[in-house]
Motif scaffolding. Sequence first.
Motif, PDB file in Angstrom:
ATOM      1  N   ALA A  32     -16.945 114.914 -25.618  1.00 56.29           N
ATOM      2  CA  ALA A  32     -17.522 113.407 -25.818  1.00 56.29           C
ATOM      3  C   ALA A  32     -18.651 113.438 -26.857  1.00 56.29           C
ATOM      4  O   ALA A  32     -18.680 112.398 -27.574  1.00 56.29           O
ATOM      5  N   ALA A  33     -19.617 114.432 -26.443  1.00 53.80           N
ATOM      6  CA  ALA A  33     -20.685 114.292 -27.485  1.00 53.80           C
ATOM      7  C   ALA A  33     -20.388 114.677 -28.874  1.00 53.80           C
ATOM      8  O   ALA A  33     -21.132 113.955 -29.960  1.00 53.80           O
ATOM      9  N   ILE A  34     -19.596 115.328 -29.250  1.00 52.32           N
ATOM     10  CA  ILE A  34     -18.900 115.739 -30.838  1.00 52.32           C
ATOM     11  C   ILE A  34     -18.369 114.406 -31.245  1.00 52.32           C
ATOM     12  O   ILE A  34     -18.837 114.111 -32.224  1.00 52.32           O
ATOM     13  N   ILE A  35     -17.653 113.530 -30.260  1.00 53.92           N
ATOM     14  CA  ILE A  35     -17.352 112.459 -30.815  1.00 53.92           C
ATOM     15  C   ILE A  35     -18.225 111.390 -31.254  1.00 53.92           C
ATOM     16  O   ILE A  35     -18.400 110.736 -32.421  1.00 53.92           O
ATOM     17  N   GLY A  36     -19.470 111.313 -30.372  1.00 55.69           N
ATOM     18  CA  GLY A  36     -20.591 110.589 -30.618  1.00 55.69           C
ATOM     19  C   GLY A  36     -21.334 111.029 -32.004  1.00 55.69           C
ATOM     20  O   GLY A  36     -21.760 110.144 -32.963  1.00 55.69           O
ATOM     21  N   PHE A  37     -21.235 112.353 -32.145  1.00 57.26           N
ATOM     22  CA  PHE A  37     -22.063 112.729 -33.169  1.00 57.26           C
ATOM     23  C   PHE A  37     -21.032 112.623 -34.428  1.00 57.26           C
ATOM     24  O   PHE A  37     -21.968 112.166 -35.493  1.00 57.26           O
ATOM     25  N   ILE A  38     -20.228 112.676 -34.610  1.00 60.30           N
ATOM     26  CA  ILE A  38     -19.138 112.099 -35.752  1.00 60.30           C
ATOM     27  C   ILE A  38     -19.070 110.869 -36.059  1.00 60.30           C
ATOM     28  O   ILE A  38     -19.166 110.158 -37.233  1.00 60.30           O
ATOM     29  N   VAL A  39     -19.094 109.863 -35.000  1.00 64.04           N
ATOM     30  CA  VAL A  39     -19.309 108.343 -35.187  1.00 64.04           C
ATOM     31  C   VAL A  39     -20.556 107.932 -35.989  1.00 64.04           C
ATOM     32  O   VAL A  39     -20.399 107.116 -36.774  1.00 64.04           O
ATOM     33  N   ALA A  40     -21.604 108.856 -35.614  1.00 63.49           N
ATOM     34  CA  ALA A  40     -23.053 108.450 -35.967  1.00 63.49           C
ATOM     35  C   ALA A  40     -22.856 108.679 -37.929  1.00 63.49           C
ATOM     36  O   ALA A  40     -23.343 107.725 -38.613  1.00 63.49           O
ATOM     37  N   PHE A  41     -21.989 109.871 -38.178  1.00 56.52           N
ATOM     38  CA  PHE A  41     -21.967 109.894 -39.687  1.00 56.52           C
ATOM     39  C   PHE A  41     -20.805 109.019 -40.201  1.00 56.52           C
ATOM     40  O   PHE A  41     -21.124 108.552 -41.330  1.00 56.52           O
ATOM     41  N   MET A  42     -19.907 108.604 -39.432  1.00 61.24           N
ATOM     42  CA  MET A  42     -18.793 108.005 -39.936  1.00 61.24           C
ATOM     43  C   MET A  42     -19.481 106.327 -40.079  1.00 61.24           C
ATOM     44  O   MET A  42     -19.060 105.828 -41.047  1.00 61.24           O
ATOM     45  N   VAL A  43     -20.192 105.893 -39.042  1.00 57.88           N
ATOM     46  CA  VAL A  43     -20.846 104.416 -39.367  1.00 57.88           C
ATOM     47  C   VAL A  43     -21.742 104.361 -40.633  1.00 57.88           C
ATOM     48  O   VAL A  43     -21.556 103.481 -41.184  1.00 57.88           O
ATOM     49  N   LEU A  44     -22.380 105.535 -40.755  1.00 57.52           N
ATOM     50  CA  LEU A  44     -23.219 105.628 -42.019  1.00 57.52           C
ATOM     51  C   LEU A  44     -22.401 105.477 -43.300  1.00 57.52           C
ATOM     52  O   LEU A  44     -22.680 104.846 -44.367  1.00 57.52           O
ATOM     53  N   VAL A  45     -21.214 106.657 -43.381  1.00 57.28           N
ATOM     54  CA  VAL A  45     -20.703 106.532 -44.883  1.00 57.28           C
ATOM     55  C   VAL A  45     -19.829 105.253 -44.676  1.00 57.28           C
ATOM     56  O   VAL A  45     -19.751 104.755 -45.919  1.00 57.28           O
ATOM     57  N   ASN A  46     -19.174 104.888 -43.682  1.00 56.80           N
ATOM     58  CA  ASN A  46     -18.292 103.576 -43.985  1.00 56.80           C
ATOM     59  C   ASN A  46     -19.219 102.327 -44.321  1.00 56.80           C
ATOM     60  O   ASN A  46     -18.778 101.469 -45.121  1.00 56.80           O
TER      61      ASN A  46
END
Lengths: 147, 140
Positions: free
Chosen positions: B6-20
């Motif tokens: 679950a924590a890894i998902i949040g970690f990736i989402v943070a980068f995804m939001v930035l890049v998108n």
Amino acid sequence: MLYIILAIVSGLSIILSRILNANLAIKIGMYQSTFMNYVWGLLTSIILLLFMQSGFNVTKGIPFWAYLGGMMGVIVVTLSSYITHRISNFNLTLLIFVSQSVTAAIIDFLLGSTISTSKIIGGVAIIIGLTVNIIIDHNDPAMEKTV
Amino acid sequence: MNNLIAAIIGFIVAFMVLVNGILTGYTDLYMSSIIIHIVGLVCITIVIIVGKHKIKNLKAVPLFLYAGGILGVSNVVLSNLCFTELGVSLTLALGQVGQFLASAVIDHYGLLGLKKIPFNKKKIWGLLIVSIGIIIMMFE
């Protein structure tokens, strides 16, 4: 008022999307479910673009890494489908939120902006509240198999 | 292990939001959504071909289960509609409230085929502290 409801509904749509994909994954497989998520997502995006008549607004010089969000999304959707039936849905939402906020704050810091005091105080409060509830969960027989 | 995922998902989402977000800056909301989905579709197609995963039983599944992809896009559009009226912080905070409410109700009643986990009233204090933390964080 309408926009307040819309903003809450947008949160609801994230949860529903995650659970529907997880349920689809049980029926047709995890990767297949992610595949269908992107097929329908792409169709919806194309229809929206045509409907909004916003045209092809693409500026030149997009750096390569700016395209990587789609790849990260695939990992997120697939992992979410895997985890949804293995953990309390509320805890999943909370853990994703905390991890995302902490990571975003670190990214902001590394990119040169300072972390505000309110973010630190808020973050500490969230972690204290989370810890309290994780301890309660551990002593709750209903949570045994989910956390 | 589950909590870590679950924590890894949040970690990736943070980068995804930035890049998108950066991609949206080069294009617009709708065009970037199309690009993001094309890239995602290419990636998952490669995974399926390389892993030799078979796509079958598609028609045996109730149609509403395919709404996940549509809802994912509608979330982006809805929050963007609200950004102009409510501002980014309030929109995100309310979206988070929506997520917590929805997942608490779904857990409590065991909706949509998920395991029923009745709400433990002892957790109300922890949630109160978390909520105060979120409010402090979102509105500096």
